[in-house]
Design an enzyme around this catalytic site. Structure first.
Site, mmCIF file in Angstrom:
data_model
loop_
_atom_site.group_PDB
_atom_site.id
_atom_site.type_symbol
_atom_site.label_atom_id
_atom_site.label_comp_id
_atom_site.label_asym_id
_atom_site.label_seq_id
_atom_site.Cartn_x
_atom_site.Cartn_y
_atom_site.Cartn_z
ATOM 1 C CD GLU A 39 49.365 54.105 40.277
ATOM 2 O OE1 GLU A 39 49.285 54.868 39.305
ATOM 3 O OE2 GLU A 39 50.418 53.929 40.922
ATOM 4 C CG HIS A 58 52.774 58.268 38.166
ATOM 5 N ND1 HIS A 58 51.501 57.827 37.917
ATOM 6 C CD2 HIS A 58 53.225 57.517 39.203
ATOM 7 C CE1 HIS A 58 51.178 56.870 38.775
ATOM 8 N NE2 HIS A 58 52.209 56.667 39.562
ATOM 9 C CG HIS A 107 53.907 51.872 38.871
ATOM 10 N ND1 HIS A 107 54.157 52.861 37.940
ATOM 11 C CD2 HIS A 107 53.309 52.485 39.922
ATOM 12 C CE1 HIS A 107 53.716 54.015 38.407
ATOM 13 N NE2 HIS A 107 53.196 53.813 39.613
HETATM 14 ZN ZN LIG Z 1 52.281 55.122 40.872
#
Ligand SMILES: [Zn+2]
Length: 277
Positions: free
Chosen positions: A79, A182, A98
């Site tokens: 990611e 997520h 994140h």
């Molecule tokens: Zn993630």
């Protein structure tokens, strides 16, 4: 004076802080723009944030496309495009976080809107966008919820800006974006203030969830009085002036923990809280 060593040491310690407070677990990541070269950024390689311990664990990537500067760099995060695309879209921002914080995920899959429940989280603003990756997949891609390429990262990055703000097209109008099923992503100009946002976003989610549970005990009579827009704005100004207070505490906590190692040495060098390496 720009000091790359200090920046990387701060990045390593920030990885530990995010782990220590359960914002990241084995997953999640934090990046920082290279202070010596706006076109690259640093991010841990394939490693749990709590285990990042030296510059050798970090990979330098190009902002332009998320590719490693060193073609022989080891395995990185799938990611990383979250980081490359946000840093590209917002040149004044330098740090992206994140994570899959458990307290926040419920707000990504329900119609309950994230609100500022207390004065430490006024920065969340009146609207917290929710990135729904299924709006951006194509049929040939795996639908595993991961931001695996630049277009998916760019779509996420776009949500930090309000289309109605045509005065400053690179402004961060929404400092935090939820990600359905997520987690969340947040951004700021420095590692320290981005960590502040991640920490208090999670704390706010816990408080809001508790408040919703309490209010529900009163059925239709239950109400919740969230911060007003004015209160959000004014508390945000106040918070921007005191991020260093929690930061120094968080640094000390992880530096005194036997779990974490930082080969670049301690950030806190004396009891007055001065920082530097
Ligand atoms: Zn993630």
């Amino acid at each position: 004076m720009v000091n790359l060593t200090h920046t990387l040491s701060t990045l390593i310690t920030a990885n530990h802080i995010l782990d220590y407070h359960g914002i990241c677990d084995a997953f999640g990541h934090i990046s920082v723009r290279n202070p010596l070269n706006n076109n690259t950024f640093y991010l841990s390689g394939y490693l749990a944030p709590g285990l990042v311990s030296s510059p050798a664990d970090l990979i330098e990537y190009y902002v332009a496309n998320g590719s490693a500067v060193d073609p022989n760099a080891g395995r990185g995060y799938v990611e990383r495009y979250i980081h490359s695309e946000i840093l590209k879209r917002f040149p004044e921002q330098n740090c992206v976080i994140h994570a899959h914080a458990e307290a926040i995920v419920p707000y990504t899959i329900t119609t309950v809107k994230t609100q500022s429940a207390y004065h430490m989280a006024g920065f969340l603003g009146q609207q917290v966008p929710n990135y729904d990756i299924k709006d951006y997949y194509n049929d040939t891609q795996t639908h595993d919820m991961l931001v695996r390429n630049s277009p998916l990262g760019a779509a996420l990055g776009e949500l930090f800006h309000s289309p109605s703000n045509t005065t400053n097209t690179t402004s961060i109008d929404h400092p935090l974006v939820l990600m359905r099923g997520h987690g969340f992503t947040t951004v700021d100009s420095s590692i320290e203030t981005a960590v502040y946002r991640a920490f208090y976003a999670q704390a706010n989610a816990r408080i809001q969830t508790t408040a919703i549970g309490l209010a529900s005990a009163f059925g239709s009579q239950g109400t919740i009085d969230y911060l007003s827009e004015r209160e959000q704005l004014d508390t945000s100004v106040w918070n921007q002036a005191l991020w260093d207070k929690p930061w120094l505490l968080w640094v000390r906590q992880v530096e005194r923990s036997p779990v974490y190692d930082n080969s670049l040495g301690p950030l806190v060098t004396n009891t007055s809280g001065a920082t530097g390496t």
